[in-house]
Design an enzyme around this catalytic site. Structure first.
Site, PDB file in Angstrom:
ATOM      1  N   GLY A 158       0.855  -1.185   0.000  1.00 20.39           N
ATOM      2  CA  GLY A 158       0.000   0.000   0.000  1.00 20.39           C
ATOM      3  C   GLY A 158       0.887   1.229   0.000  1.00 20.39           C
ATOM      4  N   CYS A 201       5.470  -5.884   1.731  1.00 21.36           N
ATOM      5  CA  CYS A 201       5.778  -4.452   1.685  1.00 21.36           C
ATOM      6  C   CYS A 201       5.064  -3.703   2.821  1.00 21.36           C
ATOM      7  CB  CYS A 201       5.447  -3.886   0.304  1.00 21.36           C
ATOM      8  SG  CYS A 201       6.209  -2.275   0.043  1.00 21.36           S
ATOM      9  N   TYR A 202       4.057  -2.881   2.505  1.00 21.54           N
ATOM     10  CA  TYR A 202       3.318  -2.187   3.582  1.00 21.54           C
ATOM     11  C   TYR A 202       2.763  -3.216   4.569  1.00 21.54           C
ATOM     12  CZ  TYR A 202      -0.275   0.761   5.778  1.00 21.54           C
ATOM     13  OH  TYR A 202      -1.057   1.447   6.681  1.00 21.54           O
ATOM     14  N   HIS A 224       8.470  -7.531  -3.249  1.00 22.48           N
ATOM     15  CA  HIS A 224       7.202  -7.962  -3.864  1.00 22.48           C
ATOM     16  C   HIS A 224       7.364  -9.315  -4.571  1.00 22.48           C
ATOM     17  CE1 HIS A 224       4.803  -4.324  -3.225  1.00 22.48           C
ATOM     18  NE2 HIS A 224       5.976  -3.709  -3.253  1.00 22.48           N
ATOM     19  N   GLU A 282       5.122 -11.124  -5.717  1.00 28.83           N
ATOM     20  CA  GLU A 282       4.090 -11.309  -6.740  1.00 28.83           C
ATOM     21  C   GLU A 282       4.512 -10.796  -8.115  1.00 28.83           C
ATOM     22  OE1 GLU A 282       4.137  -9.161  -4.344  1.00 28.83           O
ATOM     23  OE2 GLU A 282       3.021  -7.325  -4.719  1.00 28.83           O
ATOM     24  N   SER A 308     -23.174 -10.875 -26.045  1.00 30.21           N
ATOM     25  CA  SER A 308     -22.569  -9.947 -27.009  1.00 30.21           C
ATOM     26  C   SER A 308     -21.654 -10.674 -27.980  1.00 30.21           C
ATOM     27  CB  SER A 308     -21.748  -8.905 -26.253  1.00 30.21           C
ATOM     28  OG  SER A 308     -20.618  -9.534 -25.656  1.00 30.21           O
ATOM     29  N   VAL A 314     -16.017 -12.651 -24.765  1.00 29.09           N
ATOM     30  CA  VAL A 314     -15.643 -13.852 -24.013  1.00 29.09           C
ATOM     31  C   VAL A 314     -16.533 -14.058 -22.786  1.00 29.09           C
ATOM     32  CG1 VAL A 314     -13.736 -15.041 -22.875  1.00 29.09           C
ATOM     33  CG2 VAL A 314     -13.261 -13.411 -24.685  1.00 29.09           C
ATOM     34  N   ASP A 315     -16.705 -12.998 -21.994  1.00 26.43           N
ATOM     35  CA  ASP A 315     -17.372 -13.175 -20.699  1.00 26.43           C
ATOM     36  C   ASP A 315     -18.838 -13.588 -20.849  1.00 26.43           C
ATOM     37  OD1 ASP A 315     -14.935 -12.281 -19.853  1.00 26.43           O
ATOM     38  OD2 ASP A 315     -15.607 -10.241 -19.448  1.00 26.43           O
ATOM     39  N   SER A 316     -19.564 -12.900 -21.714  1.00 24.89           N
ATOM     40  CA  SER A 316     -20.981 -13.271 -21.839  1.00 24.89           C
ATOM     41  C   SER A 316     -21.127 -14.630 -22.524  1.00 24.89           C
ATOM     42  CB  SER A 316     -21.793 -12.185 -22.561  1.00 24.89           C
ATOM     43  OG  SER A 316     -21.382 -12.044 -23.893  1.00 24.89           O
ATOM     44  N   LYS A 361      -9.743 -13.081 -15.826  1.00 25.40           N
ATOM     45  CA  LYS A 361      -9.960 -13.268 -17.266  1.00 25.40           C
ATOM     46  C   LYS A 361      -9.344 -14.575 -17.792  1.00 25.40           C
ATOM     47  CE  LYS A 361     -11.514 -11.021 -20.976  1.00 25.40           C
ATOM     48  NZ  LYS A 361     -12.786 -10.268 -20.961  1.00 25.40           N
TER      49      LYS A 361
END
Ligand code: XMP
Length: 510
Positions: free
Chosen positions: A54, A81-82, A168, A170, A222, A225-227, A366
């Site tokens: 943060g 970190c934070y 970090h 990540e 639509s 991908v998502d729908s 995603k």
């Protein structure tokens, strides 16, 4: 299923942390430190907690913090970190600013023996980004890593299973970050690797089959991908009681409406209505040149068409949406329910009376959505497609939209896409399309003078679409694309290539 809590203190990498845990096939969810209580943490039964980074300083009283009892629950904690500094601060250590020796970027780190660093060499590279540092360790903690500038780059209290790293893990620049996450979730927290997309599909199908018994569900499909993944997943659970409405506003790429219809009607047998509303949209857009006005008109018209179709279908109780996890986190609605009472999301109007909203993908990132799509048998061509803006080609035609301009753009864009396809999937830019500019240019064909539109080609490479670099396409490909467009698309006499990165440009032209 084992769960890790990513307790968010406002770090820019919070989603990345959750991704790294999920890559180990362990479920992780992000909750803001302001919106979860100790009681909830206990009740949910997390196997481990990760404090994110943060931008604040822990010694500033206005900075985000958390009840220090979180360190006494017996649940393993990893602070980053934070988050690491907060552990020190809450446990009686000291955090100070090191204004003259802050570290930023790739940094050599030296690790000492610790379960978090099993399999990590004594000397490796980590990613640092800090000014504050832990200057005094809290009682019971031991230093487990340092750098040339940072006396405590990591510390731990193994008895209480509390670990803290200043760097970090990540970020991919931390060479052994992945190993550290694996050590934390498996060796420290004792998680099982039970988060897989096969299980997700099975669980979701069972869940929605039970929860949606006797209900009819409506989805705006639509072709994105998502729908699409939402549609196929729900169809597996409730079959024909899922009604999909695909609004073809006529601003799609060449043949795209047919592609979407054929993909779903043919293979998955979805109960789908295609609404051909091209003339409605075009007449509303006539004479409009201002980009934001175009977007607004399209959004409003979409709702009107969708509402009309929903009304004519009748007897619908639930609205399904392709919301995914980043949408949930970014909108601050990070509670964990998946079917909830209706509120207005995604621009659909509140006046539509639904009992509930169903968002089966709201826990997925995603790439997880894509994996589910592939496992459900949706063609890769659809699952890995590039993003396409909701307002479609309307924001790629500069100035007024007419049927003639729409057709010119569709043809030019199709040629561009065909040629990029030749390069192969690996070499294709992350997004590429043609834009019809409002400029005309003089040309010559045969012996005749021509005066046609100028088309601009846009291709970008990016990870997140927040920043993007223009793609260095091979000159031979550009030459061939230009030759084909000017030959095959009557009405276009010039082709230019956009070499603006983002920033300062945006990806789309409007
Ligand atoms: P910009 O142009 O903002 O685009 O750099 C970043 C990404 O977002 C897409 N985009 C949109 N998507 N509705 C959408 O659904 C929109 O109005 C819209 N505008 C831009 C763009 O294609 C790119 O991938």
């Amino acid at each position: 299923m084992d769960k890790i809590l990513v307790l968010d203190f406002g770090g820019q990498y919070n989603q990345l942390i959750a991704r790294r845990v999920r890559e180990q096939h362990v479920y992780a969810e992000i909750r803001s430190c302001k919106r979860i209580t100790i009681e909830e943490i206990k009740n949910i039964g997390y196997k481990g907690i990760i404090f994110t980074g943060g931008p604040n300083s822990v010694y500033d009283p206005a900075s985000p913090t958390f009840d220090k009892k979180v360190l006494e629950l017996g649940i393993p904690v990893l602070g980053i970190c934070y988050g690491a500094q907060l552990i020190a601060h809450l446990s009686g250590g000291k955090v100070e600013s090191a204004k003259n020796s802050s570290e930023y970027g790739k940094t050599d780190v030296y690790v000492e023996k610790d379960v978090l660093f099993e399999g990590v060499p004594e000397n490796s590279v980590c990613w640092m980004s800090h000014t504050d540092y832990i200057s005094e360790l809290p009682a019971g903690f031991e230093r487990t890593a340092y750098t040339d500038k940072c006396p405590c780059a990591a510390m731990s209290c193994t008895d209480r299973k509390i670990y803290a790293v200043q760097f970090h893990p990540e970020v991919t620049h931390t060479e052994f970050g992945k190993q550290m996450f694996a050590n934390f979730v498996f060796k420290v927290c004792g998680c099982e690797a039970d988060w897989t997309m096969d299980d997700f599909i099975e669980r979701s199908v069972e869940k929605y089959r039970a929860e949606l018994t006797g209900k009819n569900v409506l989805l705006a499909l639509s072709g994105g991908v998502d729908s699409s993944v939402t549609a196929v997943l729900l169809h597996r659970a409730i079959g024909d009681r899922l009604k999909c409405v695909f609004v073809d506003h006529g601003l799609l790429r060449k043949d795209e409406g047919d592609f979407v219809e054929n993909t779903f009607k043919g293979k998955f047998g979805l109960n789908m209505v295609r609404v051909n509303a091209q003339s409605e949209f075009l007449s509303k857009l006539a004479g409009v040149t201002e980009p934001e006005t175009k977007r607004k008109i399209i959004g409003e018209e979409f709702i009107r068409v969708f509402e009309r179709e929903a009304r004519s279908l009748g007897n619908i109780q639930v609205l399904a949406q392709g919301t995914i996890y980043p949408d949930v986190i970014e909108s601050g609605k990070d509670d964990s329910s998946t079917i909830k009472s209706h509120h207005n999301v995604g621009g659909l109007p509140d006046v539509m009376a639904f009992e509930a909203i169903c968002e089966p993908l709201r826990d997925l990132f995603k790439d997880e959505v894509r994996e589910v799509g592939v496992k459900l048998g949706i063609p890769a061509k659809l699952v890995y497609r590039q993003p396409f803006p909701g307002p479609g080609l309307a924001v790629r035609i500069i100035g007024e939209i007419t049927e003639e301009k729409l057709n010119l753009l569709k043809e030019a864009d199709a040629v561009f896409r065909e040629e990029i396809d030749q390069l192969g999937f690996e070499k294709a830019p992350n997004q590429y399309f043609a834009v019809l500019t409002n400029s005309r240019a003089v040309g010559v064909m045969g012996d005749a003078r021509t005066y046609g539109y100028t088309v601009a080609l846009r291709a970008v490479d990016t990870d997140d679409f927040m920043t993007a670099e223009w793609t260095r396409l091979p000159f031979e490909s550009l030459a061939e694309i230009s030759r084909r467009i000017t030959n095959e698309v009557k009405g276009i006499s010039r082709v230019v290539y956009d070499i603006t990165s983002k920033p300062p440009g945006t990806v789309e032209w409007e």
